[in-house]
Structure formats: C-alpha cells, structure tokens
Design a protein around this motif. Structure first.
Motif, PDB file in Angstrom:
ATOM      1  N   ALA A 192       0.816  -1.216   0.000  1.00  0.00           N
ATOM      2  CA  ALA A 192       0.000   0.000   0.000  1.00  0.00           C
ATOM      3  C   ALA A 192       0.850   1.266   0.000  1.00  0.00           C
ATOM      4  CB  ALA A 192      -0.936  -0.003   1.207  1.00  0.00           C
ATOM      5  N   PHE A 193       0.218   2.341  -0.439  1.00  0.00           N
ATOM      6  CA  PHE A 193       0.757   3.701  -0.346  1.00  0.00           C
ATOM      7  C   PHE A 193      -0.414   4.579   0.064  1.00  0.00           C
ATOM      8  CE2 PHE A 193       1.082   7.914  -2.238  1.00  0.00           C
ATOM      9  CZ  PHE A 193       2.337   8.342  -1.808  1.00  0.00           C
ATOM     10  N   GLY A 194      -0.188   5.532   0.964  1.00  0.00           N
ATOM     11  CA  GLY A 194      -1.305   6.348   1.421  1.00  0.00           C
ATOM     12  C   GLY A 194      -0.925   7.787   1.694  1.00  0.00           C
ATOM     13  N   LYS A 195      -1.890   8.681   1.554  1.00  0.00           N
ATOM     14  CA  LYS A 195      -1.751  10.089   1.970  1.00  0.00           C
ATOM     15  C   LYS A 195      -2.933  10.427   2.866  1.00  0.00           C
ATOM     16  CE  LYS A 195       0.831  12.716   1.139  1.00  0.00           C
ATOM     17  NZ  LYS A 195       1.146  13.712   0.129  1.00  0.00           N
ATOM     18  N   MET A 196      -2.651  11.025   4.011  1.00  0.00           N
ATOM     19  CA  MET A 196      -3.694  11.456   4.935  1.00  0.00           C
ATOM     20  C   MET A 196      -3.563  12.961   5.137  1.00  0.00           C
ATOM     21  SD  MET A 196      -5.444   8.737   5.682  1.00  0.00           S
ATOM     22  CE  MET A 196      -6.410   9.296   7.087  1.00  0.00           C
ATOM     23  N   LEU A 197      -4.633  13.692   4.844  1.00  0.00           N
ATOM     24  CA  LEU A 197      -4.641  15.139   4.973  1.00  0.00           C
ATOM     25  C   LEU A 197      -5.477  15.540   6.187  1.00  0.00           C
ATOM     26  CD1 LEU A 197      -5.234  16.208   1.238  1.00  0.00           C
ATOM     27  CD2 LEU A 197      -3.088  15.586   2.376  1.00  0.00           C
ATOM     28  N   ILE A 198      -4.912  16.423   7.012  1.00  0.00           N
ATOM     29  CA  ILE A 198      -5.651  17.007   8.128  1.00  0.00           C
ATOM     30  C   ILE A 198      -5.953  18.444   7.692  1.00  0.00           C
ATOM     31  CG2 ILE A 198      -5.650  17.611  10.563  1.00  0.00           C
ATOM     32  CD1 ILE A 198      -3.263  14.971   9.241  1.00  0.00           C
ATOM     33  N   ILE A 199      -7.227  18.732   7.520  1.00  0.00           N
ATOM     34  CA  ILE A 199      -7.648  19.929   6.794  1.00  0.00           C
ATOM     35  C   ILE A 199      -8.328  20.932   7.722  1.00  0.00           C
ATOM     36  CG2 ILE A 199      -9.080  20.751   4.869  1.00  0.00           C
ATOM     37  CD1 ILE A 199      -8.894  17.761   3.836  1.00  0.00           C
ATOM     38  N   LYS A 226     -10.919  18.402   9.550  1.00  0.00           N
ATOM     39  CA  LYS A 226     -11.372  17.293   8.713  1.00  0.00           C
ATOM     40  C   LYS A 226     -10.191  16.376   8.397  1.00  0.00           C
ATOM     41  CE  LYS A 226     -14.791  20.278   6.452  1.00  0.00           C
ATOM     42  NZ  LYS A 226     -15.127  20.981   5.191  1.00  0.00           N
ATOM     43  N   VAL A 227     -10.453  15.093   8.385  1.00  0.00           N
ATOM     44  CA  VAL A 227      -9.424  14.113   8.026  1.00  0.00           C
ATOM     45  C   VAL A 227      -9.889  13.364   6.787  1.00  0.00           C
ATOM     46  CG1 VAL A 227      -8.136  12.081   8.757  1.00  0.00           C
ATOM     47  CG2 VAL A 227      -8.694  13.856  10.430  1.00  0.00           C
ATOM     48  N   LYS A 228      -9.101  13.474   5.724  1.00  0.00           N
ATOM     49  CA  LYS A 228      -9.406  12.791   4.469  1.00  0.00           C
ATOM     50  C   LYS A 228      -8.153  12.089   3.984  1.00  0.00           C
ATOM     51  CE  LYS A 228     -12.759  16.380   3.101  1.00  0.00           C
ATOM     52  NZ  LYS A 228     -13.982  15.573   3.042  1.00  0.00           N
ATOM     53  N   GLY A 229      -8.337  10.991   3.261  1.00  0.00           N
ATOM     54  CA  GLY A 229      -7.179  10.233   2.820  1.00  0.00           C
ATOM     55  C   GLY A 229      -7.335   9.658   1.424  1.00  0.00           C
ATOM     56  N   LEU A 230      -6.197   9.263   0.893  1.00  0.00           N
ATOM     57  CA  LEU A 230      -6.122   8.572  -0.399  1.00  0.00           C
ATOM     58  C   LEU A 230      -5.232   7.360  -0.205  1.00  0.00           C
ATOM     59  CD1 LEU A 230      -6.381   8.452  -3.588  1.00  0.00           C
ATOM     60  CD2 LEU A 230      -4.170   9.631  -3.595  1.00  0.00           C
ATOM     61  N   TRP A 231      -5.708   6.189  -0.652  1.00  0.00           N
ATOM     62  CA  TRP A 231      -4.921   4.964  -0.483  1.00  0.00           C
ATOM     63  C   TRP A 231      -4.844   4.188  -1.799  1.00  0.00           C
ATOM     64  CZ3 TRP A 231      -2.170   3.400   3.750  1.00  0.00           C
ATOM     65  CH2 TRP A 231      -2.301   4.219   4.877  1.00  0.00           C
ATOM     66  N   LEU A 232      -3.657   3.698  -2.058  1.00  0.00           N
ATOM     67  CA  LEU A 232      -3.387   2.809  -3.187  1.00  0.00           C
ATOM     68  C   LEU A 232      -3.122   1.420  -2.617  1.00  0.00           C
ATOM     69  CD1 LEU A 232      -2.514   2.355  -6.261  1.00  0.00           C
ATOM     70  CD2 LEU A 232      -0.182   2.806  -5.458  1.00  0.00           C
ATOM     71  N   PHE A 233      -3.944   0.437  -3.008  1.00  0.00           N
ATOM     72  CA  PHE A 233      -3.784  -0.931  -2.518  1.00  0.00           C
ATOM     73  C   PHE A 233      -3.516  -1.885  -3.676  1.00  0.00           C
ATOM     74  CE2 PHE A 233      -6.668   0.681   0.916  1.00  0.00           C
ATOM     75  CZ  PHE A 233      -5.798   0.487   1.977  1.00  0.00           C
ATOM     76  N   PHE A 261      -6.723  22.883  -0.253  1.00  0.00           N
ATOM     77  CA  PHE A 261      -7.362  21.660  -0.728  1.00  0.00           C
ATOM     78  C   PHE A 261      -8.860  21.802  -0.518  1.00  0.00           C
ATOM     79  CE2 PHE A 261      -9.005  17.327  -0.101  1.00  0.00           C
ATOM     80  CZ  PHE A 261      -8.618  16.771  -1.318  1.00  0.00           C
ATOM     81  N   GLU A 262      -9.590  21.753  -1.628  1.00  0.00           N
ATOM     82  CA  GLU A 262     -11.050  21.925  -1.604  1.00  0.00           C
ATOM     83  C   GLU A 262     -11.430  23.193  -0.840  1.00  0.00           C
ATOM     84  OE1 GLU A 262     -12.473  18.106  -0.196  1.00  0.00           O
ATOM     85  OE2 GLU A 262     -12.233  17.214  -2.184  1.00  0.00           O
ATOM     86  N   GLY A 263     -10.620  24.247  -1.062  1.00  0.00           N
ATOM     87  CA  GLY A 263     -10.914  25.565  -0.505  1.00  0.00           C
ATOM     88  C   GLY A 263     -10.430  25.801   0.904  1.00  0.00           C
ATOM     89  N   GLU A 264      -9.725  24.837   1.520  1.00  0.00           N
ATOM     90  CA  GLU A 264      -9.290  24.994   2.903  1.00  0.00           C
ATOM     91  C   GLU A 264      -7.792  24.749   3.041  1.00  0.00           C
ATOM     92  OE1 GLU A 264     -12.122  23.787   6.150  1.00  0.00           O
ATOM     93  OE2 GLU A 264     -12.801  22.422   4.574  1.00  0.00           O
ATOM     94  N   ALA A 265      -7.200  25.383   4.078  1.00  0.00           N
ATOM     95  CA  ALA A 265      -5.791  25.205   4.349  1.00  0.00           C
ATOM     96  C   ALA A 265      -5.526  23.816   4.914  1.00  0.00           C
ATOM     97  CB  ALA A 265      -5.330  26.266   5.352  1.00  0.00           C
ATOM     98  N   LEU A 266      -4.291  23.356   4.768  1.00  0.00           N
ATOM     99  CA  LEU A 266      -3.877  22.078   5.334  1.00  0.00           C
ATOM    100  C   LEU A 266      -3.215  22.323   6.693  1.00  0.00           C
ATOM    101  CD1 LEU A 266      -2.291  20.151   2.312  1.00  0.00           C
ATOM    102  CD2 LEU A 266      -4.592  19.925   3.238  1.00  0.00           C
TER     103      LEU A 266
END
Length: 412
Positions: free
Chosen positions: A334-341, A348-355, A400-405
């Motif tokens: 896996a590879f993942g990115k987790m954004l705290i927005i 907000k916590v959103k993520g992207l994962w490659l499995f 990201f989607e109008g908000e700071a990280l």
C-alpha cells in the motif's frame, strides 16, 4: 455481617474491590491466612463458588464471585458512589471500559504471560498473534487517553480501578519500557493511577519489568525403561540408508502475493515520490499516472466519519498517526496520503490509499480497527474530477477543496 473477601493479599483481582473500598469508605475485611489450593478447595468455599476460583466476597445477602462483579458490589454499597459517574451515559461508558479492560487488556496480557511462566504451552506463532492483539488494544487506549486524564469524566471511577489493576500485572511482569514507550499516554495514565494513595495502599510499590520472561518449558516425563533381557545373538544386517527428512513446508503466502504480476512496481513509485523535490506535478504526478495499473491496483478515498470530534489539533494528529502506525502490516502492499484539513477546529481528516488488488485487502479490514472509522469510496479514474483530486492529495495541494492544510502525512 461485614463484607469478607476470600483471597490472598497479592491478587490483582481482589485488589479491584479493596481499592474501590478505599474510595467509598466501605469496610471490606480480607480473610486471614488464605492459602491458594487449600482454602479454595474446602466444601465451604465451593459452596460459595462452585468452580473454586478466587476471589469471593461474603455479604449479608449471600456470596458474590467474579472480580468485576465484586468490585461493582463494593462500589455500589455506598449510595451515590462517585465511582459510577454522574449520569447514565457515564455509567454506560464506565461499564464499556470495564468490558474492554477484561477482554482486550487483561485477557491478552494473560495469554502472553502465562505460557512464558510455564502455565501453558509456549507457541511462538500464537504469542505473536496475542502481542499484536494487545498492541491493538493499547493503541486504542492510548488514543483515548491522548485527550483524557481518566477513562470517564475528570476523576477516578471504577473503570480506572479495574483497568489499573489489570495493567499492573502486565507492567510488573512483561510490559517492559521498550514495549510501553510506544503508548506514552497509557504510560502516563498508569503511573498516575498507581501513585494515588488509595492505589498505593493496596498495590504497594509498582516497578516495571526490565525484561520479558524466558519461556519455561517443562520436559515431558521419560517412560520407564524396560528391564534388560539376556542378549541374543543376532545376525548383523546392513544399515538401511536414512530417509531424508521432508523439507519444511513454506509459510503460507499473503493472497496478494499470488496475484498476477503487475507492471506497476510499488517500490519504484515510492522511490519516485520520495526523490522528487522540484516540479512535483510534472515529474512525480505524471510518473504516477504513467505507472498506475488499474488491473493490479486500486485507489480509494477515505473520509473520517466523526470530524465533529476533531476539536484539538494535536489529538487529531495523534489519531491519524496511530492509524498509520497500525497500517504498518500493509506497507508492502500500500501507499497512502492522509490530509488534516482546516485552519481551525473541527478539523477534517481525508485520505487517499493505493492498494494492491482490486479491493481493500481483507487482512487490512480485519486487523486495522480504524478502517471502520472511515467512509471508503473507490476512485473512478475515468472521472477527470476524481483523478485530479487524487493528484492534489498526492502533492499536498493547498488550499485543498478551498481549505488550508493543518498537516499532511504519507504512508510509504
């Protein structure tokens, strides 16, 4: 009739009731000269607990066995006991942590410790599974304690008494500093409890184990040797060639290792991601889409279900960090990115994962309890908007989607 507790004075299960008694002022008398294996085998004791387990509490209304039930009885013997919280929800949460303490903490400490002390067969693969389960439980406890001094509310309750007693055996016997340092909030919590006067009075001084006990293996009894018979002359036979021992069976592979080969090499992508310092969109993002194999891999968005709870920045960051830590078992796949927005709470916590594979791996869903805290949606790479969102998440695009990280964390 006073409350009489049948147990030795060094039994952590008996300590639960004795500490509760210190907090409530209820008088509990520990029976004198109790001997394990003797006192609990008498007809009188068996009448109180048919299976002869310790402790047992004698009350004016009859006996009570099972340590958590005994501790509840003692705590409730005082009207309006503070040990059960100040509301129905606090009462439910206290009972919730009592169950968690019994099934996730106490049981796994025992399954790890007792075979090493010789009270069971030490089987390394079984021990490995138990340690993993204990780490998972301690990780969950650590996350909760990151923003809470005690388990429920702002003062000690029965949940803390039971949890503290269950942890005390682990800290004394097998949970070394090198093991517990992974759970700093649990460490802080435990030492806070056992240094309270009411805990000290019952538990005494607690010293942390310096090493994990070596397994105590018991040698099987050797069968009696038959008496020697007079020797008979026997014709010598040619020695038979020794049969070769069968080769050990290979360990079962992860099902993902059995998938058809993919032209996308995950390590190559991780290396490209790590080494790209400039022109990230033109080099790394373009490289990702050039490499991506939709037949051998899948992309997933995840959104935390309870963002309203993310009111403290460092607690939110710790929550995400713990999730990534528990995902370590999937690092090869896996590879993942987790954004705290967000620039202010709630975050907000959103993520992207490659499995690897076309689904989220089953072993990840089963082993990483955080997975159920997120909504998962597979990426449709034919949708240009979703594809662009993937690119933005990989490169930590801001806003990201109008908000700071607040932060961005990578799993690679």
């Amino acid at each position: 009739m006073a409350l009489v507790l049948h147990s030795t004075n060094n039994n952590k299960n008996a300590s639960k009731a004795l500490i509760a008694a210190e907090y409530t002022g209820v008088k509990v008398q520990l029976v004198k000269d109790f001997q394990m294996g003797v006192s609990n085998k008498t007809p009188e004791f068996i009448k109180m607990n048919p299976i002869g387990k310790v402790p047992v509490l004698e009350t004016p209304d009859g006996p009570v066995f099972e340590s958590n039930a005994i501790a509840r009885y003692v705590a409730k013997s005082k009207p309006d006991s503070p040990l059960f919280g100040s509301s129905l929800i606090e009462y439910a949460q206290i009972e919730q942590w009592n169950d968690f303490s019994a099934t996730e903490i106490d049981a796994n400490i025992a399954r790890w410790l007792y075979p090493r002390l010789g009270y069971g067969i030490h089987i390394p693969p079984a021990e490995e599974a138990v340690v993993a389960a204990l780490k998972r439980a301690l990780g969950a406890l650590n996350t909760h304690l990151a923003s809470n001094t005690y388990l429920v509310g702002h003062s000690i309750t029965l949940a803390d008494i039971i949890m503290g007693c269950n942890l005390s055996v682990g800290f004394r016997m097998i949970l070394t500093k090198s093991f517990t340092k992974e759970f700093p909030h649990v460490e802080r919590y435990f030492w806070t409890l056992v240094n309270q006067p009411n805990f000290c009075k019952i538990l005494g001084e607690v010293k942390q184990a310096e090493s994990i006990p070596d397994p105590q293996s018991k040698k099987p009894m050797e069968p009696e040797k038959p008496k020697a018979e007079p020797k008979k002359e026997v014709k010598k036979e040619e020695p038979k060639p020794q049969e070769e021992e069968p080769a050990p069976k290979p360990k079962p592979k992860n099902p993902l290792d059995l998938l058809p080969p993919s032209p996308m090499i995950l390590d190559d992508w991780k290396r490209l991601y790590s080494n790209t310092k400039t022109n990230f969109r033109e080099v790394a993002i373009k490289g990702f889409w050039d490499m991506y194999d939709p037949e051998g891999y899948s992309l997933w968005f995840c959104d935390y279900k309870y963002n309203d709870e993310n009111t403290v920045s460092f607690v939110t960051l710790n929550k995400v960090g713990g999730f990534l830590q528990r995902m370590d078992l999937a690092r090869k796949y896996a590879f993942g990115k987790m954004l705290i927005i967000g620039s202010e709470a709630p975050f907000k916590v959103k993520g992207l994962w490659l499995f690897r594979g076309k689904e989220i791996p089953k072993f990840v869903m089963e082993e990483v309890y955080d997975m159920e805290l997120y909504e998962w949606k597979q990426v449709d790479i034919n949708d240009e908007a979703q594809k662009e969102r993937v690119s933005q998440m990989i490169e930590d695009y801001e806003p990201f989607e109008g908000e700071a990280l607040l932060d961005a964390k990578c799993f690679k």
